[in-house]
Design a protein around this motif. Structure first.
Motif, PDB file in Angstrom:
ATOM      1  N   ALA A  20       2.120  15.096 -32.421  1.00  0.00           N
ATOM      2  CA  ALA A  20       0.923  14.257 -32.531  1.00  0.00           C
ATOM      3  C   ALA A  20      -0.031  14.805 -33.582  1.00  0.00           C
ATOM      4  O   ALA A  20      -0.601  14.042 -34.373  1.00  0.00           O
ATOM      5  CB  ALA A  20       0.227  14.157 -31.171  1.00  0.00           C
ATOM      6  N   LEU A  23       1.263  13.973 -37.100  1.00  0.00           N
ATOM      7  CA  LEU A  23       1.065  12.562 -37.414  1.00  0.00           C
ATOM      8  C   LEU A  23      -0.408  12.255 -37.692  1.00  0.00           C
ATOM      9  O   LEU A  23      -0.746  11.541 -38.649  1.00  0.00           O
ATOM     10  CB  LEU A  23       1.588  11.707 -36.259  1.00  0.00           C
ATOM     11  N   LEU A  24      -1.289  12.825 -36.879  1.00  0.00           N
ATOM     12  CA  LEU A  24      -2.729  12.601 -37.079  1.00  0.00           C
ATOM     13  C   LEU A  24      -3.204  13.201 -38.396  1.00  0.00           C
ATOM     14  O   LEU A  24      -4.012  12.597 -39.104  1.00  0.00           O
ATOM     15  CB  LEU A  24      -3.530  13.163 -35.903  1.00  0.00           C
ATOM     16  N   VAL A  27      -2.230  10.740 -41.174  1.00  0.00           N
ATOM     17  CA  VAL A  27      -3.005   9.500 -41.314  1.00  0.00           C
ATOM     18  C   VAL A  27      -4.492   9.752 -41.530  1.00  0.00           C
ATOM     19  O   VAL A  27      -5.161   8.946 -42.173  1.00  0.00           O
ATOM     20  CB  VAL A  27      -2.799   8.532 -40.129  1.00  0.00           C
ATOM     21  N   LEU A  71      -5.638   4.559 -36.990  1.00  0.00           N
ATOM     22  CA  LEU A  71      -5.204   5.110 -35.706  1.00  0.00           C
ATOM     23  C   LEU A  71      -4.590   4.040 -34.798  1.00  0.00           C
ATOM     24  O   LEU A  71      -3.757   4.344 -33.948  1.00  0.00           O
ATOM     25  CB  LEU A  71      -6.374   5.795 -34.997  1.00  0.00           C
ATOM     26  N   LEU A  74      -0.867   3.816 -34.370  1.00  0.00           N
ATOM     27  CA  LEU A  74      -0.347   4.940 -33.592  1.00  0.00           C
ATOM     28  C   LEU A  74      -0.691   4.793 -32.114  1.00  0.00           C
ATOM     29  O   LEU A  74      -0.416   5.685 -31.323  1.00  0.00           O
ATOM     30  CB  LEU A  74      -0.927   6.259 -34.117  1.00  0.00           C
ATOM     31  N   ARG A  75      -1.328   3.674 -31.783  1.00  0.00           N
ATOM     32  CA  ARG A  75      -1.744   3.333 -30.417  1.00  0.00           C
ATOM     33  C   ARG A  75      -2.916   4.167 -29.899  1.00  0.00           C
ATOM     34  O   ARG A  75      -3.092   4.314 -28.699  1.00  0.00           O
ATOM     35  CB  ARG A  75      -0.570   3.381 -29.442  1.00  0.00           C
ATOM     36  N   TYR A  76      -3.706   4.725 -30.818  1.00  0.00           N
ATOM     37  CA  TYR A  76      -4.950   5.398 -30.444  1.00  0.00           C
ATOM     38  C   TYR A  76      -6.058   4.366 -30.553  1.00  0.00           C
ATOM     39  O   TYR A  76      -6.254   3.775 -31.613  1.00  0.00           O
ATOM     40  CB  TYR A  76      -5.269   6.560 -31.384  1.00  0.00           C
ATOM     41  N   ARG A  91      -4.700   7.239 -26.510  1.00  0.00           N
ATOM     42  CA  ARG A  91      -3.397   6.660 -26.830  1.00  0.00           C
ATOM     43  C   ARG A  91      -2.740   6.236 -25.530  1.00  0.00           C
ATOM     44  O   ARG A  91      -2.587   7.030 -24.605  1.00  0.00           O
ATOM     45  CB  ARG A  91      -2.510   7.674 -27.548  1.00  0.00           C
TER      46      ARG A  91
END
Length: 170
Positions: A20, A23-24, A27, A71, A74-76, A91
């Motif tokens: 995670a 990935l964060l 982005v 975000l 990414l489902r956040y 998320r």
């Protein structure tokens, strides 16, 4: 009634957090200076709710708040709360909260209780065990989710105070 799900430590949690974080970082780019795994899932051996807590530091909250659109895939999703000193993104996967991203300012980063307590519990496994036993007892007793944090408050305050004092912080 919503029961709190507390499970034994899962050695997969650090890897989930690392994925995670990577990935964060990708982005969010330069809008954050640091991202770390915090919370109970970041303490080896500690029973926890199976939600990965992350904390990111930025020079200005609006730098990350303005990236809510990157975000979303990414489902956040932005979680609005009464805390003016941070942003929260949650998320959700299959209607289950899988990750929480706390975004704070760089000037508060060194003294954030979540980071200090995590490090203290890692350094003092007997205190982590004590905290884990309490969480498991509360879950076994069926304590409602809205009462769970309150039921842990005294022990968390004691441990956080001890952790801050050990670092010379008020």
């Amino acid at each position: 009634m919503t029961k709190v799900d507390v499970v034994p430590y899962d050695p997969a949690w650090p890897g989930m957090a690392a994925g995670a974080v990577a990935l964060l970082r990708l982005v969010l780019g330069g809008s954050v200076a640091a991202i770390e795994h915090i919370g109970s899932t970041a303490v080896p051996g500690l029973a926890a709710k199976p939600t990965i807590d992350l904390m990111a530091a930025t020079d200005r909250l609006d730098r990350v708040g303005g990236h809510a659109d990157v975000l979303e895939p990414l489902r956040y999703h932005r979680h609005v709360n009464a805390m003016a000193d941070r942003l929260l993104f949650v998320r959700w996967v299959d209607r289950v909260r899988s990750h929480i991203l706390h975004v704070v300012t760089l000037d508060t980063w060194p003294t954030r209780n979540q980071r200090i307590l995590r490090d203290h519990l890692r350094e003092h496994p007997e205190e982590a065990d004590r905290y884990g036993r309490l969480k498991l007892e509360l879950a076994a007793a069926g304590v409602h989710s809205r009462d769970h944090a309150r039921a842990k408050a005294a022990l968390l305050q004691e441990l956080t105070d001890r952790a801050r004092a050990a670092r010379g912080l008020p």
